[in-house]
Design an enzyme around this catalytic site. Sequence first.
Site, PDB file in Angstrom:
ATOM      1  N   ARG A   1       0.841  -1.203   0.000  1.00 42.77           N
ATOM      2  CA  ARG A   1       0.000   0.000   0.000  1.00 42.77           C
ATOM      3  C   ARG A   1       0.875   1.251   0.000  1.00 42.77           C
ATOM      4  O   ARG A   1       0.601   2.222  -0.699  1.00 42.77           O
ATOM      5  CB  ARG A   1      -0.962  -0.019   1.200  1.00 42.77           C
TER       6      ARG A   1
ATOM      7  N   ASP B   1      -6.374  -7.121  -6.322  1.00 38.59           N
ATOM      8  CA  ASP B   1      -5.966  -7.881  -5.126  1.00 38.59           C
ATOM      9  C   ASP B   1      -7.067  -8.872  -4.757  1.00 38.59           C
ATOM     10  O   ASP B   1      -7.724  -8.731  -3.726  1.00 38.59           O
ATOM     11  CB  ASP B   1      -5.691  -6.900  -3.974  1.00 38.59           C
TER      12      ASP B   1
ATOM     13  N   CYS C   1      -2.824 -14.237  -3.821  1.00 37.40           N
ATOM     14  CA  CYS C   1      -2.552 -14.736  -2.463  1.00 37.40           C
ATOM     15  C   CYS C   1      -2.840 -16.236  -2.393  1.00 37.40           C
ATOM     16  O   CYS C   1      -3.076 -16.781  -1.330  1.00 37.40           O
ATOM     17  CB  CYS C   1      -3.355 -13.966  -1.416  1.00 37.40           C
TER      18      CYS C   1
ATOM     19  N   ASP D   1     -15.816  -3.721  -4.725  1.00 32.53           N
ATOM     20  CA  ASP D   1     -15.815  -4.910  -3.860  1.00 32.53           C
ATOM     21  C   ASP D   1     -17.234  -5.449  -3.817  1.00 32.53           C
ATOM     22  O   ASP D   1     -18.194  -4.714  -4.068  1.00 32.53           O
ATOM     23  CB  ASP D   1     -15.339  -4.562  -2.441  1.00 32.53           C
ATOM     24  N   SER D   2     -17.374  -6.750  -3.499  1.00 36.45           N
ATOM     25  CA  SER D   2     -18.715  -7.322  -3.409  1.00 36.45           C
ATOM     26  C   SER D   2     -19.233  -7.285  -1.973  1.00 36.45           C
ATOM     27  O   SER D   2     -20.296  -7.823  -1.696  1.00 36.45           O
ATOM     28  CB  SER D   2     -18.697  -8.763  -3.939  1.00 36.45           C
TER      29      SER D   2
HETATM   30  N1  SAH Z   1      -6.854  -5.056  -1.103  1.00 36.57           N
HETATM   31  C1  SAH Z   1      -7.537  -5.255   0.156  1.00 36.57           C
HETATM   32  C2  SAH Z   1      -7.737  -6.727   0.500  1.00 36.57           C
HETATM   33  C3  SAH Z   1      -8.541  -7.501  -0.533  1.00 36.57           C
HETATM   34  S1  SAH Z   1      -9.205  -8.986   0.082  1.00 36.57           S
HETATM   35  C4  SAH Z   1      -6.759  -4.512   1.252  1.00 36.57           C
HETATM   36  O1  SAH Z   1      -5.709  -3.927   0.978  1.00 36.57           O
HETATM   37  O2  SAH Z   1      -7.232  -4.499   2.390  1.00 36.57           O
HETATM   38  C5  SAH Z   1     -10.248  -9.496  -1.192  1.00 36.57           C
HETATM   39  C6  SAH Z   1     -11.581  -8.740  -1.292  1.00 36.57           C
HETATM   40  O3  SAH Z   1     -12.248  -9.210  -2.448  1.00 36.57           O
HETATM   41  C7  SAH Z   1     -12.562  -8.903  -0.159  1.00 36.57           C
HETATM   42  O4  SAH Z   1     -12.884  -7.646   0.379  1.00 36.57           O
HETATM   43  C8  SAH Z   1     -13.824  -9.539  -0.791  1.00 36.57           C
HETATM   44  O5  SAH Z   1     -15.030  -8.982  -0.279  1.00 36.57           O
HETATM   45  C9  SAH Z   1     -13.646  -9.149  -2.229  1.00 36.57           C
HETATM   46  N2  SAH Z   1     -14.254 -10.023  -3.244  1.00 36.57           N
HETATM   47  C10 SAH Z   1     -14.226 -11.372  -3.323  1.00 36.57           C
HETATM   48  N3  SAH Z   1     -14.752 -11.811  -4.480  1.00 36.57           N
HETATM   49  C11 SAH Z   1     -15.127 -10.695  -5.183  1.00 36.57           C
HETATM   50  C12 SAH Z   1     -15.728 -10.490  -6.459  1.00 36.57           C
HETATM   51  N4  SAH Z   1     -16.029 -11.505  -7.264  1.00 36.57           N
HETATM   52  N5  SAH Z   1     -15.943  -9.216  -6.851  1.00 36.57           N
HETATM   53  C13 SAH Z   1     -15.647  -8.176  -6.031  1.00 36.57           C
HETATM   54  N6  SAH Z   1     -15.059  -8.315  -4.820  1.00 36.57           N
HETATM   55  C14 SAH Z   1     -14.819  -9.566  -4.400  1.00 36.57           C
END
Ligand code: SAH
Length: 393
Positions: free
Chosen positions: A206, A297, A337, A247-248
């Site tokens: 970040r 991510d 990840c 995000d979802s």
């Molecule tokens: N980049 C973030 C962490 C991401 S974790 C940080 O720095 O804190 C992964 C995220 O993806 C989660 O918040 C989850 O809600 C979201 N997610 C999972 N599947 C998804 C999809 N198909 N579309 C959108 N968001 C999704």
Amino acid sequence: MKVIKLRDGKERSLLRRHPWVFQGSIGSGKADSGETVRVESAAGDFLAWAAYSPHSMIRVRAWSFDAAERIDAGFFERRIAQAVALRQRLPIASDGVRLIHGEADGLPGLIVDRYADILSAQFLSAGVERWKATIADLLLKATGLTRLYERSDASVRELEGLASVSGWLRGGGSTETTIREHEWQLTLDVAEGHKTGFYLDQRDSRKLFADTVRHFGCQRVLNCYSYTGGFSVAALAGGAAMVTSVDSSAPALARAADHVVRNGFDAARHEAIDADVNQTLRQCIDQGRRFDAIVLDPPKFAPTAAHADRAARAYKDINRLAFKLLEPGGVLFTFSCSGGISADLFHKIVAGAGLDAGVDGLIYARTGAAPDHAMTVTFPEGEYLKGLMIIKR
Ligand code: SAH
């Protein structure tokens, strides 16, 4: 003390100090869930003290390779003290810190994160489950804190034959807290947040993102899988004019919007889209939108190597779409990840996505999890997070 004897030739991984023994390597012996056992080679030589897990494919997880060591409260006190001391020496620009990172800290299955004045822990193996009360008391002693929340609600517990549990283990009160990461204030809820509450592993990426946005003068930023907007705040801090978080999870996006304002940025510089990332990327292409920087991510698409094929297609798809949405000269921060996808394979997937999108990319940085997510040379499974920073030519 119960003895677990390995099959002939199966002592090699323990001799290399890899802490796991799979079911198929066990010759004889049984014990209760989490019970300490003495592991011996087929010839009867001592290999390790370990925790036995009767339901798991990973039947044995080593506590210690030292025959003279006793696995008692003193053992856990030493391991916890070592882990905490290591974090004090590491350069960590936050009071949100991973204090214990399982196998890499010699405590297989134990994850402990410190969020300011709250500890949040996952007990993910039969061994640490059995020692939970001892470990809880020792964690408070080692940190001087009074509150420990348990988030043993991860699905891997099922593989160990353990039920899902969460709640205060020690102390109580509000499960909300605020951490300072770099110069940012970020809030989280240890009861409701993902994993133990927050994604501490992306702390350094970040910061790199904020610096990159500033350096390249990126104005329009797209943060995909934003969770609570850590990369979005970083982009604004780096001088982006406008950031879109996708995000979802609606609660995560609400927190992202709050983080923008809480860190002193105008709410009008942030847009939140509650939708599937893949669909959103396609819509953005249809609408002719373009971005100067994009973060991808996603969650773990491949928990193990068995899921690698499907996951590879999913990674390739979103990276291809992101390459198309980037302006030439724009920056892609792309992550995996998934333990089941190696750094090498991830690189190949992203390369394939670039080819399909008809663009070439220059890799100018690679990242992994922040160093408090300790990784040891003897436990390659510990390398789960891979990041590539790419400039679109
Ligand atoms: N980049 C973030 C962490 C991401 S974790 C940080 O720095 O804190 C992964 C995220 O993806 C989660 O918040 C989850 O809600 C979201 N997610 C999972 N599947 C998804 C999809 N198909 N579309 C959108 N968001 C999704």
